[in-house]
Structures are given as structure tokens and as C-alpha cells.
Scaffold this active site. Structure first.
Site, PDB file in Angstrom:
ATOM      1  N   SER A 152       0.755   0.836   7.131  1.00  0.00           N
ATOM      2  CA  SER A 152       0.993   1.555   5.876  1.00  0.00           C
ATOM      3  C   SER A 152       2.330   2.259   6.008  1.00  0.00           C
ATOM      4  O   SER A 152       2.787   2.537   7.132  1.00  0.00           O
ATOM      5  CB  SER A 152      -0.110   2.594   5.676  1.00  0.00           C
ATOM      6  OG  SER A 152       0.285   3.550   4.703  1.00  0.00           O
ATOM      7  N   TYR A 165      -6.253   9.259   8.262  1.00  0.00           N
ATOM      8  CA  TYR A 165      -5.656   7.981   7.853  1.00  0.00           C
ATOM      9  C   TYR A 165      -4.249   7.816   8.457  1.00  0.00           C
ATOM     10  O   TYR A 165      -3.923   6.771   9.048  1.00  0.00           O
ATOM     11  CB  TYR A 165      -5.592   7.932   6.322  1.00  0.00           C
ATOM     12  CG  TYR A 165      -5.070   6.627   5.752  1.00  0.00           C
ATOM     13  CD1 TYR A 165      -5.919   5.548   5.567  1.00  0.00           C
ATOM     14  CD2 TYR A 165      -3.730   6.490   5.392  1.00  0.00           C
ATOM     15  CE1 TYR A 165      -5.438   4.347   5.034  1.00  0.00           C
ATOM     16  CE2 TYR A 165      -3.250   5.303   4.861  1.00  0.00           C
ATOM     17  CZ  TYR A 165      -4.115   4.234   4.684  1.00  0.00           C
ATOM     18  OH  TYR A 165      -3.631   3.059   4.164  1.00  0.00           O
TER      19      TYR A 165
HETATM   20  C1  BGC Z   1      -2.687   4.181   0.978  1.00  0.00           C
HETATM   21  C2  BGC Z   1      -2.612   4.311  -0.526  1.00  0.00           C
HETATM   22  C3  BGC Z   1      -1.275   4.917  -0.941  1.00  0.00           C
HETATM   23  C4  BGC Z   1      -0.115   4.239  -0.267  1.00  0.00           C
HETATM   24  C5  BGC Z   1       1.202   4.932  -0.528  1.00  0.00           C
HETATM   25  C6  BGC Z   1      -1.478   3.436   1.450  1.00  0.00           C
HETATM   26  O1  BGC Z   1      -1.530   3.213   2.827  1.00  0.00           O
HETATM   27  O2  BGC Z   1      -3.888   3.536   1.349  1.00  0.00           O
HETATM   28  O3  BGC Z   1      -3.685   5.127  -0.991  1.00  0.00           O
HETATM   29  O4  BGC Z   1      -1.123   4.791  -2.346  1.00  0.00           O
HETATM   30  O5  BGC Z   1      -0.323   4.178   1.127  1.00  0.00           O
HETATM   31  O6  BGC Z   1       1.113   6.329  -0.363  1.00  0.00           O
END
Ligand code: BGC
Length: 267
Positions: A152, A165
Site C-alpha cells: 500500500s 494497517y
Molecule cells: C487503503 C485504502 C486507502 C488507500 C489510500 C489503501 O492501502 O486500504 O483504504 O484508501 O490505501 O490511502
């Protein structure tokens, strides 16, 4: 058909990026194991399989909770029994369970880490073992196997209210680089994709209203939300021999979200 005769396991493939990626891999000729986590996601996984078959591709659905070691070992064993090997792993399964930091329970922390990070570890370990066992089959690929880890933008962008996360994605980055270093000499390629905001169920609260979408655009210089196919097409490239010299890197696919958009207007 750059992935003809190759077998891909895509985790978390019943929705979102995993579903979109499964379609693109199948279009490139791969047989796709469409993994889903629990019974309630079975119909959605079956719908992905049906779409692939309706386009002339090959796929099966497979239930496995990637945070459970025995289930992961079984999924790889069953895939090898059914299709002969695994050539590509898309380590995609991931979730959010957001919480203010001071209120975050250990269970909430562990839940996210167990799927997002432990799950990627368990699947990567089983994939690497299979790649080492099989070795290079030059008629299919010059590599012995390819892993694409779904990270991410939050492997580098800190994210208040999402410490579990963000920590999981930072962890994926170093796991990916470490195993890429370890297994490159064995002709195994391991890379990550770091998506920005892709329009999927995980972030519906961010794009689900016109006001939310407007706020989101402040974070995206390219001024559009991403589609699962934006990610799926890059997964195909990272899984194919076209990217053979790409090892241990993270490809950001984020419309510029990591370009410090707050500075767009002279800071
Ligand atoms: C998350 C999303 C978010 C995106 C950008 C992703 O890894 O799961 O919820 O919109 O990152 O912030």
C-alpha cells in the site's frame, strides 16, 4: 498470453483488487486459484471464476484463511496436486480494522497483522518451497517463480488511526525485500505493488459520497480514483518475463498520492 500454462494463486480474490487481478491473470493465460477466506465469500469467488470461464479462461475457487498455517499449507498442497505446480503467488489478502491508537485493543492489532503480514509470510513461504522444488521450466518462464506482494502507499505514508494497517504494510516491504535478496540467486523474483486509493469495498467510506470523493481528490494529483484493473495489469507485467530484471522493488500505482500533493499549490 504471456502467462500461458502458468498457475497463479491469488489470495483474497473474491473482491476488490484480488478479483480484478484474477481476471487480468486469466486473460494473460494463467490458470487462477481464486482464494477466498470464509464461506460467506464463496458466492463472490464463484462469480469471479464464472467470469473468467465465460471469457474462455481457467479458474477454480478455494477457501482458505491465510492467517491459518495448516490451511495455507493445504491450499498449496491441493493446488500442486490438481495443477502440478504453482508459478505465481499474488499475496493480496488484506483488511483494515481501524481504531484510535489509545483505544486499539491487542486483538484489533493482532487481527490485522495476522492476515496482512502473517498471511503474506505463510503464503510466500509455501510458494518459495514449491518454486525451489520445481526449479526453472524454460518453456514457461525464465524464472523459477514470481511473488507479487500487495502492499500500500501506507508502507511509506504514515496514517493516523490505522497504526495496525500501516505497520503491516511497512512489514510487508521489508519481508519482500529480504526474501527477494535471499532467493534471487535461485531465479525467484519477488516484488510489491503499493496501490493508492483504488475503488473497492475496503475504502468505500472514502469514495462513497460526492463530498468524500472530493476530499479524496485532494490527495491524488492525477484526479481520479484507481480501478482494480490498474493494479491487475501491473501484476501481469510483474509476473511475466517482461519484468525479468525487476527484483525486490515496490511499484507505486497511486495517481501520484506519494508525491506530497499538499505541495501542489506552492506549499
Ligand atoms: C487503503 C485504502 C486507502 C488507500 C489510500 C489503501 O492501502 O486500504 O483504504 O484508501 O490505501 O490511502
Amino acid at each position: 498470453m504471456k502467462l500461458k500454462d502458468q498457475v497463479a494463486i491469488v489470495t483474497g480474490a473474491s473482491s476488490g483488487i484480488g478479483a480484478g487481478t484474477s481476471l487480468e491473470l486469466a486473460r494473460a493465460g494463467a490458470t487462477v486459484v481464486v482464494n477466498y477466506p470464509f464461506e460467506a465469500a464463496k458466492n463472490a469467488a464463484e462469480a469471479v471464476v464464472s467470469q473468467i470461464k465465460s471469457e474462455g479462461g481457467n479458474a477454480v475457487s478455494y477457501q482458505c484463511d491465510v492467517s491459518k498455517e495448516a490451511e495455507v499449507v493445504k491450499m498449496f498442497g491441493d493446488t500442486v496436486s490438481q495443477f502440478g505446480t504453482v508459478d505465481i503467488l499474488v499475496n493480496n489478502a488484506g483488511l483494515q480494522k481501524d481504531s484510535a491508537f489509545t483505544e486499539m485493543s491487542l486483538d484489533t492489532w493482532n487481527f490485522v497483522l495476522s492476515v496482512n503480514l502473517n498471511g503474506q509470510f505463510l503464503c510466500a513461504r509455501e510458494a518459495v518451497k514449491e518454486f525451489l522444488r520445481r526449479g526453472v521450466q524454460p518453456e514457461k518462464s525464465v524464472a523459477a517463480g514470481k511473488i507479487i506482494c500487495m502492499s500500500s502507499v501506507h508502507e511509506v505514508i504514515p496514517w493516523s488511526g490505522h497504526a495496525n494497517y500501516a505497520a503491516s504494510k511497512g512489514g510487508i516491504m521489508m519481508m519482500m525485500k529480504t526474501i527477494a535478496q535471499e532467493f534471487a540467486p535461485k531465479k525467484i523474483r519477488i516484488n510489491s505493488i503499493a496501490p493508492g486509493a483504488i475503488q473497492t469495498p475496503i475504502n468505500k467510506s472514502a469514495w462513497g459520497t460526492p463530498e468524500g470523493m472530493k476530499n479524496l481528490m485532494r490527495l491524488i494529483p492525477y484526479k481520479r480514483i484507481g480501478e482494480p484493473s490498474d493494479i491487475g495489469k501491473a501484476v501481469v507485467w510483474l509476473a511475466s518475463d517482461d519484468s525479468d530484471y525487476v527484483n525486490g522493488t515496490t511499484l507505486f500505482i497511486d495517481g501520484g498520492m506519494t508525491l506530497y500533493p499538499g505541495f501542489e499549490d506552492n506549499g
